[in-house]
Design a protein around this motif. Structure first.
Motif, PDB file in Angstrom:
ATOM      1  N   TYR A  77       0.825  -1.213   0.000  1.00 25.42           N
ATOM      2  CA  TYR A  77       0.000   0.000   0.000  1.00 25.42           C
ATOM      3  C   TYR A  77       0.857   1.260   0.000  1.00 25.42           C
ATOM      4  CZ  TYR A  77      -4.512  -2.310   0.467  1.00 25.42           C
ATOM      5  OH  TYR A  77      -5.645  -3.049   0.227  1.00 25.42           O
ATOM      6  N   SER A  78       2.073   1.183   0.523  1.00 25.23           N
ATOM      7  CA  SER A  78       2.958   2.347   0.478  1.00 25.23           C
ATOM      8  C   SER A  78       3.390   2.653  -0.950  1.00 25.23           C
ATOM      9  CB  SER A  78       4.190   2.120   1.358  1.00 25.23           C
ATOM     10  OG  SER A  78       5.117   1.230   0.758  1.00 25.23           O
ATOM     11  N   ILE A  79       3.277   1.660  -1.819  1.00 18.52           N
ATOM     12  CA  ILE A  79       3.624   1.843  -3.233  1.00 18.52           C
ATOM     13  C   ILE A  79       2.418   2.310  -4.042  1.00 18.52           C
ATOM     14  CG2 ILE A  79       4.273   0.590  -5.343  1.00 18.52           C
ATOM     15  CD1 ILE A  79       6.074  -1.150  -3.477  1.00 18.52           C
ATOM     16  N   ILE A  80       1.283   1.608  -3.927  1.00 21.41           N
ATOM     17  CA  ILE A  80       0.125   1.966  -4.757  1.00 21.41           C
ATOM     18  C   ILE A  80      -0.626   3.166  -4.203  1.00 21.41           C
ATOM     19  CG2 ILE A  80      -0.124  -0.408  -5.578  1.00 21.41           C
ATOM     20  CD1 ILE A  80      -2.607  -0.614  -3.709  1.00 21.41           C
ATOM     21  N   GLN A  81      -0.471   3.422  -2.875  1.00 20.26           N
ATOM     22  CA  GLN A  81      -1.122   4.549  -2.202  1.00 20.26           C
ATOM     23  C   GLN A  81      -2.614   4.603  -2.559  1.00 20.26           C
ATOM     24  OE1 GLN A  81       1.278   8.080  -2.844  1.00 20.26           O
ATOM     25  NE2 GLN A  81       3.144   6.993  -2.304  1.00 20.26           N
ATOM     26  N   ASP A  82      -3.111   5.778  -2.961  1.00 20.96           N
ATOM     27  CA  ASP A  82      -4.505   5.875  -3.406  1.00 20.96           C
ATOM     28  C   ASP A  82      -4.564   6.209  -4.889  1.00 20.96           C
ATOM     29  OD1 ASP A  82      -3.491   8.404  -3.246  1.00 20.96           O
ATOM     30  OD2 ASP A  82      -5.175   9.267  -2.136  1.00 20.96           O
ATOM     31  N   GLN A  83      -3.501   5.839  -5.618  1.00 19.73           N
ATOM     32  CA  GLN A  83      -3.370   6.227  -7.023  1.00 19.73           C
ATOM     33  C   GLN A  83      -3.576   5.086  -8.006  1.00 19.73           C
ATOM     34  OE1 GLN A  83       0.304   8.427  -7.673  1.00 19.73           O
ATOM     35  NE2 GLN A  83       0.333   9.098  -5.541  1.00 19.73           N
ATOM     36  N   HIS A  84      -3.345   3.849  -7.567  1.00 23.44           N
ATOM     37  CA  HIS A  84      -3.364   2.720  -8.506  1.00 23.44           C
ATOM     38  C   HIS A  84      -4.291   1.618  -8.007  1.00 23.44           C
ATOM     39  CE1 HIS A  84       0.207   4.580 -10.288  1.00 23.44           C
ATOM     40  NE2 HIS A  84       0.736   4.628  -9.078  1.00 23.44           N
ATOM     41  N   LYS A  86      -4.045  -1.440  -9.337  1.00 22.48           N
ATOM     42  CA  LYS A  86      -3.269  -2.678  -9.433  1.00 22.48           C
ATOM     43  C   LYS A  86      -1.795  -2.342  -9.270  1.00 22.48           C
ATOM     44  CE  LYS A  86      -2.704  -2.561 -14.487  1.00 22.48           C
ATOM     45  NZ  LYS A  86      -2.892  -3.291 -15.754  1.00 22.48           N
ATOM     46  N   GLY A  87      -1.057  -3.302  -8.781  1.00 17.56           N
ATOM     47  CA  GLY A  87       0.371  -3.093  -8.596  1.00 17.56           C
ATOM     48  C   GLY A  87       0.994  -4.301  -7.932  1.00 17.56           C
ATOM     49  N   ILE A  88       2.322  -4.336  -7.944  1.00 21.55           N
ATOM     50  CA  ILE A  88       3.055  -5.477  -7.393  1.00 21.55           C
ATOM     51  C   ILE A  88       4.226  -4.979  -6.561  1.00 21.55           C
ATOM     52  CG2 ILE A  88       4.386  -7.559  -7.927  1.00 21.55           C
ATOM     53  CD1 ILE A  88       2.777  -7.735 -10.557  1.00 21.55           C
ATOM     54  N   LEU A  89       4.350  -5.535  -5.381  1.00 20.33           N
ATOM     55  CA  LEU A  89       5.484  -5.274  -4.503  1.00 20.33           C
ATOM     56  C   LEU A  89       6.476  -6.422  -4.642  1.00 20.33           C
ATOM     57  CD1 LEU A  89       6.973  -4.138  -1.880  1.00 20.33           C
ATOM     58  CD2 LEU A  89       5.493  -5.734  -0.636  1.00 20.33           C
ATOM     59  N   VAL A  90       7.742  -6.077  -4.860  1.00 17.55           N
ATOM     60  CA  VAL A  90       8.823  -7.059  -4.803  1.00 17.55           C
ATOM     61  C   VAL A  90       9.643  -6.735  -3.555  1.00 17.55           C
ATOM     62  CG1 VAL A  90      10.843  -8.040  -5.935  1.00 17.55           C
ATOM     63  CG2 VAL A  90       8.888  -7.282  -7.308  1.00 17.55           C
ATOM     64  N   LEU A  91       9.515  -7.575  -2.556  1.00 15.08           N
ATOM     65  CA  LEU A  91      10.225  -7.394  -1.295  1.00 15.08           C
ATOM     66  C   LEU A  91      11.388  -8.380  -1.260  1.00 15.08           C
ATOM     67  CD1 LEU A  91      10.411  -6.173   1.568  1.00 15.08           C
ATOM     68  CD2 LEU A  91       8.798  -7.926   2.323  1.00 15.08           C
ATOM     69  N   LEU A 221       5.126  -1.413 -10.415  1.00 13.80           N
ATOM     70  CA  LEU A 221       6.016  -2.298  -9.681  1.00 13.80           C
ATOM     71  C   LEU A 221       6.851  -1.462  -8.717  1.00 13.80           C
ATOM     72  CD1 LEU A 221       6.766  -5.400  -9.827  1.00 13.80           C
ATOM     73  CD2 LEU A 221       8.723  -4.705 -11.198  1.00 13.80           C
ATOM     74  N   GLY A 222       6.965  -1.923  -7.480  1.00 14.54           N
ATOM     75  CA  GLY A 222       7.779  -1.211  -6.495  1.00 14.54           C
ATOM     76  C   GLY A 222       8.694  -2.157  -5.764  1.00 14.54           C
ATOM     77  N   PHE A 223       9.829  -1.644  -5.308  1.00 10.76           N
ATOM     78  CA  PHE A 223      10.831  -2.458  -4.618  1.00 10.76           C
ATOM     79  C   PHE A 223      10.941  -2.049  -3.159  1.00 10.76           C
ATOM     80  CE2 PHE A 223      13.011  -2.129  -8.967  1.00 10.76           C
ATOM     81  CZ  PHE A 223      12.320  -3.233  -9.462  1.00 10.76           C
ATOM     82  N   ARG A 224      11.065  -3.038  -2.300  1.00 10.22           N
ATOM     83  CA  ARG A 224      11.370  -2.820  -0.894  1.00 10.22           C
ATOM     84  C   ARG A 224      12.382  -3.892  -0.460  1.00 10.22           C
ATOM     85  NH1 ARG A 224       9.233   1.179  -2.014  1.00 10.22           N
ATOM     86  NH2 ARG A 224       7.497   2.282  -0.999  1.00 10.22           N
ATOM     87  N   GLY A 225      13.185  -3.579   0.534  1.00  9.52           N
ATOM     88  CA  GLY A 225      14.217  -4.507   1.003  1.00  9.52           C
ATOM     89  C   GLY A 225      15.558  -4.157   0.402  1.00  9.52           C
ATOM     90  N   GLY A 226      16.602  -4.236   1.212  1.00 11.47           N
ATOM     91  CA  GLY A 226      17.909  -3.752   0.794  1.00 11.47           C
ATOM     92  C   GLY A 226      18.531  -4.494  -0.365  1.00 11.47           C
ATOM     93  N   PHE A 227      18.263  -5.794  -0.506  1.00  9.14           N
ATOM     94  CA  PHE A 227      18.938  -6.571  -1.546  1.00  9.14           C
ATOM     95  C   PHE A 227      18.562  -6.089  -2.937  1.00  9.14           C
ATOM     96  CE2 PHE A 227      19.448 -10.535  -4.154  1.00  9.14           C
ATOM     97  CZ  PHE A 227      20.837 -10.564  -4.107  1.00  9.14           C
ATOM     98  N   ILE A 228      17.287  -5.789  -3.156  1.00 11.78           N
ATOM     99  CA  ILE A 228      16.885  -5.314  -4.481  1.00 11.78           C
ATOM    100  C   ILE A 228      16.935  -3.794  -4.584  1.00 11.78           C
ATOM    101  CG2 ILE A 228      14.397  -5.295  -3.946  1.00 11.78           C
ATOM    102  CD1 ILE A 228      14.011  -6.209  -6.927  1.00 11.78           C
ATOM    103  N   SER A 229      16.575  -3.104  -3.518  1.00 13.28           N
ATOM    104  CA  SER A 229      16.526  -1.635  -3.577  1.00 13.28           C
ATOM    105  C   SER A 229      17.900  -1.023  -3.828  1.00 13.28           C
ATOM    106  CB  SER A 229      15.939  -1.071  -2.277  1.00 13.28           C
ATOM    107  OG  SER A 229      14.614  -1.490  -2.107  1.00 13.28           O
TER     108      SER A 229
END
Length: 273
Positions: A77-84, A86-91, A221-229
């Motif tokens: 939800y921190s990625i899609i907020q109130d704007q999208h 559909k979306g995908i988080l890659v953690l 698509l949004g990224f979280r986590g140090g390995f990918i970010s």
């Protein structure tokens, strides 16, 4: 500080700690504040058997609407907020999970911890490469050049020494050695390709999420986590694999502070501020 709030680590004590934390938050507010609800992302929430009972317990205690989800949902939800819609988080940090949403329906891939391999995570990056070194050595008697550098970094002389790393260290400690590949990737092609391969593993999880939720390309698509970010080669491997599968990903940053994820999750689920 109230102690660990992860049911996967602390079991029943986790919710005692969480409740203490909520009480502290409530007590810090002035009488002028009107509390609309509680929205939480709880690490390890998936192991809780009766989730609705826990939500009801908090609703009865604090007399406000309560949303409890795992921490990946908050990140989504921190990625899609109130704007999208559909979306995908890659953690991808020590472990990994890929979570998608379309019209408020969600689907999670990976996130199983040590039950599965969590390919594309910092831990799996290290473990899987060690497996490659061992298999190459057992088949050919040779150790790849990057493998030799890795062993030198660890201070190992014998391939059997890898047992020390894998059996005498925690998952977090093993995962920390993924930094070796990030450093070597600055000038080593083999390290670059290995990191891209880890990105490709994550892309497969993204494709599974898209198929399950029937998410069409393009998608957010949004990224979280140090390995990918913090690793451009992992990102390159993910994006190029998606492109090979005719998927266009629009990368968005969103708000990285989890509090924004909690706010937007609450907002989209009916908690009005």
């Amino acid at each position: 500080a109230v102690g660990s709030g992860s049911p996967a680590v602390m079991h029943e004590k986790a919710f005692i700690h969480i409740k203490d934390g909520v009480k502290q938050a409530f007590s810090s507010l002035t009488p002028q504040h009107d509390i609309a609800g509680i929205a939480m992302g709880i690490s390890g929430f998936g192991v809780v058997l009766d989730k609705e009972a826990k939500r009801k317990e908090f609703r009865d205690e604090f007399q406000v609407p309560v949303i409890m989800e795992n921490d990946a949902v908050i990140a989504l939800y921190s990625i899609i907020q109130d704007q999208h819609d559909k979306g995908i988080l890659v953690l991808s940090g020590t472990g990994t999970s890929v979570l998608g949403i379309q019209n408020e329906e969600t689907f999670l891939v990976s996130g199983w911890g040590h039950l599965l391999n969590e390919r594309g995570s910092a831990y799996s990056c290290v473990k899987d490469y060690i497996i490659q070194i061992i298999e190459t050595y057992e088949e050919t008697g040779m150790i790849p050049e990057l493998g030799k550098k890795f062993m030198k970094t660890l201070g190992y002389q014998d391939i059997q020494d890898f047992k020390i790393l894998m059996y005498q260290h925690t998952k977090n400690e093993v995962a920390a050695y993924s930094k070796f590949f990030s450093e070597e990737a600055k000038c080593d092609v083999e390290a670059q390709e290995w990191l891209r391969q880890n990105g490709a593993y994550l892309a497969k999880d993204v494709l599974h999420v898209m198929a399950r939720l029937k998410i069409a390309s393009p998608t957010v698509l949004g990224f979280r986590g140090g390995f990918i970010s913090n690793n451009s080669f992992v990102q390159e491997g993910l994006i190029s694999t998606l492109e090979q599968n005719h998927v266009q990903a629009n990368i968005v940053e969103g708000e990285k502070d989890p509090i924004y994820g909690a706010f937007y999750m609450g907002l989209r689920r009916g908690i009005k501020c």
